[in-house]
Design an enzyme around this catalytic site. Structure first.
Site, PDB file in Angstrom:
ATOM      1  N   LEU A  66       1.013  -1.216  -0.102  1.00  0.00           N
ATOM      2  CA  LEU A  66      -0.142  -0.090  -0.009  1.00  0.00           C
ATOM      3  C   LEU A  66       0.966   1.226   0.127  1.00  0.00           C
ATOM      4  O   LEU A  66       1.301   1.844   1.099  1.00  0.00           O
ATOM      5  CB  LEU A  66      -0.759   0.134   1.195  1.00  0.00           C
ATOM      6  N   GLU A  68       1.498   4.694  -2.778  1.00  0.00           N
ATOM      7  CA  GLU A  68       1.194   5.087  -4.045  1.00  0.00           C
ATOM      8  C   GLU A  68       2.455   5.730  -4.651  1.00  0.00           C
ATOM      9  O   GLU A  68       2.966   5.453  -5.962  1.00  0.00           O
ATOM     10  CB  GLU A  68       0.401   6.249  -3.822  1.00  0.00           C
ATOM     11  N   HIS A 137     -12.338  10.654  -1.480  1.00  0.00           N
ATOM     12  CA  HIS A 137     -12.887   9.724  -2.602  1.00  0.00           C
ATOM     13  C   HIS A 137     -13.483  10.213  -3.833  1.00  0.00           C
ATOM     14  O   HIS A 137     -13.910   9.365  -4.682  1.00  0.00           O
ATOM     15  CB  HIS A 137     -13.596   8.612  -1.971  1.00  0.00           C
TER      16      HIS A 137
END
Lengths: 333, 371
Positions: A66, A68, A137
């Site tokens: 995890l 980016e 999100h």
């Protein structure tokens, strides 16, 4: 691409067409691989990579840690060595830990190395609001990436385009940021040819011909825009809707041509107004077609506020009613 | 026990002491290779001194000096096989030179000419990265690609250079973590030169060593004397071998912490006297890798005064020639600004390039260039 392949079509949602593009291109080119958080066994949180793990194995559909920056940064290294990685960022709102890799390296490596290294990589990320998601999100931050020279930015609005554009992006020798409108991942189905085909990057498409006002939009906003345009026929307004499909490089010619025909424009996007692409489109019309202009260019956009939690997102996002008001304002000035 | 299996807290790996005396296993190098190592280090030092001087005279832009790090740069890059790759930060001019990057290119780059970024096809050197630690995930991805393309095997290793400051960045952790998880053929080479611009090593991390950070990623870390070129060569050779051909149950990557010192400034834009004591510099200068190797080679009967003088002369010539070549290169064509953005120019870039060409024609270049 053969005609025969085009005779066979499937009726797919947009997210299924993304998956179909990945599977098609992975089948054709061993160098293509998919990587990211939960893209493997889980098939992606939006199921965009569903089944690919079983089909292509863990070396081509890679569940990464995890991280980016790690995902994008290692993809840069892979692409420099000739692979064609398609890293997925789970939500565009989570891309920022990898932002340095996007702007400092993904966008610049060709320039920095005088073309010794090129990055045939496609960074996929679902963007945009309207799905009742938590904070971070729902953002629509395409302006960041279009502002960065060296990146192409694609934002499809139909299943057909999503597949054809994603295949083009994967085949492109340069890095592409592929932003997927998650609001319409499953909102409708469309005909999608089996096999491979390309929709060219950098070309807009006219979704609806009209003579009174040009409406420029892309991605998830194409739907409410079309809806508004249809509704307005009852009021005698004939709107032309141009879907940009690629926001960088932008099809300025198509934009200017449409505007020259109508003399009026409304630009619709869900990103905040200030510094958004509507400003860029407006400026282009000023530069290229001032003497055709019969009304101020109307911008219908998200507001300059952090994307609200979902109890208020319906007020934030442009909808058909707001778009219709905007088109009317431009048409009736 | 291999060098790499040492406990990272177990003291530094050394082959030569500060006087050039032998305190460890001398690596198996031929006389020619020993002399080449010495010459590369002398060349890197002289190049560095001349580059700083060029900057002071206004003949070059900001430049990051390497003096003090020749042992780490040359010792490690000489350990690479021809097919191996190096992924540098912005200070590895010495290592890149060993790998075949002409000095002229390095000069052009720091003179602000993009053509200095064009690394010859036969040099397996990645383009230098200026943002700290950002090249580490690239190196992992490159090594990972090698492994994926060869069905899990690998014939090449990838060495990545960075400084002590880089170990504080997220990209260091992400790059090393991916390397551990995917068992990639990487050697992570930390040039711990004690200072991240003005911030000392002890304000960078509370870890006892930087090498011990490798434990967190599941592979080996080793702390070596970075001013001892033979220790550097030895540890790097072992790490590269393991990257390409690990023992059963062994992980491919290694983190090497090469403890060293930069004698000069971080770049020519800062003044180290503001943040560090002269006494500290003197203390480290006693560990200078060049006289150390020279003494060892004299003790071995490989070098004498004549040979040293001859090498110094040839090094001066080589650097002078590179400076002449760089300075006599005509300025880049301004139109080239619009090239190398994409494989094919976009309509907008083409339009801007045409507009720019028109401007130059109308006003002449003298209207743009500031003297």
């Amino acid at each position: 691409m053969s005609t025969q392949e085009h005779e066979a079509t499937q009726n797919l949602t947009l997210v299924q067409s993304v998956r179909d593009a990945l599977a098609t291109e992975m089948e054709l080119d061993d160098d293509v691989l998919v990587m990211g958080e939960d893209v493997g066994k889980n098939g992606g949180v939006f199921r965009a990579t569903e089944g690919l793990y079983d089909e292509f194995g863990e070396d081509r559909v890679i569940d990464t840690p995890l991280a980016e920056s790690g995902i994008i940064g290692t993809a840069v290294g892979m692409a420099a060595m000739g692979l064609k990685p398609v890293p997925e960022i789970q939500f565009s709102g989570f891309a920022y830990p990898g932002f340095d890799q996007i702007v400092s390296h993904m966008a610049r490596l060709r320039t920095r190395s005088r073309s010794r290294y090129t990055l045939p990589m496609t960074l996929r990320m679902p963007y945009g609001g309207g799905i009742r998601a938590p904070e971070h999100h729902s953002e629509s931050k395409e302006a960041f990436y279009t502002h960065e020279a060296g990146l192409k930015v694609v934002m499809p609005s139909t299943p057909y385009d999503a597949k054809g554009l994603l295949i083009s992006a994967i085949r492109d020798p340069d890095p592409v940021v592929f932003m997927e409108p998650k609001l319409i991942y499953r909102a409708f189905r469309g005909d999608v040819p089996e096999g491979d085909y390309e929709v060219p990057i950098g070309e807009a498409v006219t979704r609806r011909e009209g003579s009174d006002v040009s409406v420029f939009t892309y991605g998830a906003m194409t739907r409410p825009t079309m809806e508004a345009a249809e509704e307005l026929t009852e009021e005698g307004i004939d709107a032309e809707v141009v879907d940009l499909r690629t926001v960088s490089p932008m099809d300025r010619e198509a934009i200017v041509e449409s505007f020259k025909k109508t003399g009026r424009a409304c630009v619709v996007h869900e990103a905040p107004k200030t510094g958004g692409l509507a400003g860029e489109i407006t400026a282009t019309l000023q530069e290229e077609a001032l003497l055709y202009q019969e009304a101020p260019v109307k911008r219908v956009t998200g507001y300059d506020v952090p994307y609200p939690l979902y109890a208020l997102e319906d007020y934030y996002l442009p909808n058909a009613a707001r778009v219709a008001d905007g088109i009317k304002e431009a048409a009736e000035f | 026990m291999s060098t790499l299996e040492r406990d990272p807290g177990d003291g530094m790996v050394q082959v030569l002491d500060e006087e050039g005396g032998v305190v460890g296993d001398v690596p198996d190098l031929s006389e020619d290779e020993f002399v080449a190592m010495y010459r590369h280090m002398k060349l890197a030092r002289h190049f560095d001194e001349r580059a700083v001087s060029l900057q002071r005279q206004g003949r070059m832009g900001t430049y990051p000096p390497l003096s003090g790090q020749e042992g780490a740069q040359v010792g490690s890059s000489m350990a690479l096989a021809e097919d191996d790759w190096m992924v540098p930060s912005y200070r590895e001019h010495g290592a890149a030179m060993v790998r075949g990057l002409p000095l002229k290119e390095t000069l052009l780059y720091w003179m602000g000419d993009e053509r200095g970024s064009l690394i010859p096809e036969d040099a397996n050197v990645f383009t230098p990265a200026v943002p700290i630690a950002s090249q580490i995930p690239h190196a992992t991805g490159m090594a990972w690609a090698e492994k994926l393309k060869n069905g899990g095997d690998t014939e090449k290793a990838f060495i990545c250079y960075f400084g002590d400051g880089a170990t504080s960045e997220g990209d260091f952790h992400e790059g090393l973590n991916f390397a551990g998880v995917f068992d990639t053929p990487n050697v992570f080479f930390c040039n711990n030169n004690q200072w991240a611009i003005s911030v000392p090593r002890e304000k960078q991390t509370a870890s006892e060593t930087l090498a011990q950070k490798a434990v967190a990623y599941g592979f080996e870390g080793v702390q070596i004397d970075g001013m001892d070129p033979l220790a550097v060569y030895k540890a790097t050779t072992e790490a590269l071998e393991k990257a390409k051909d690990p023992e059963e149950g062994e992980r491919r990557p290694t983190l090497i912490e090469a403890v060293q010192y930069r004698f000069g400034a971080h770049t020519t834009a800062d003044d180290p006297s503001v943040y560090r004591e002269e006494g500290e510099v003197e203390k480290w200068k006693a560990k200078d890798p060049i006289p150390r190797l020279e003494q060892f080679l004299r003790n071995q009967g490989i070098l004498d005064d004549d040979r040293v003088a001859e090498i110094e002369e040839s090094v001066r010539e080589e650097v002078a020639d590179a400076i002449d070549a760089a300075e006599s290169t005509v300025r880049p064509d301004p139109d080239s600004m619009f090239e190398h953005v994409f494989a094919e120019q976009t309509p907008e870039i083409r339009r801007q390039a045409e507009e720019f060409a028109q401007l130059r024609e109308t006003h002449g270049d003298e209207a743009f260039v500031e003297e």
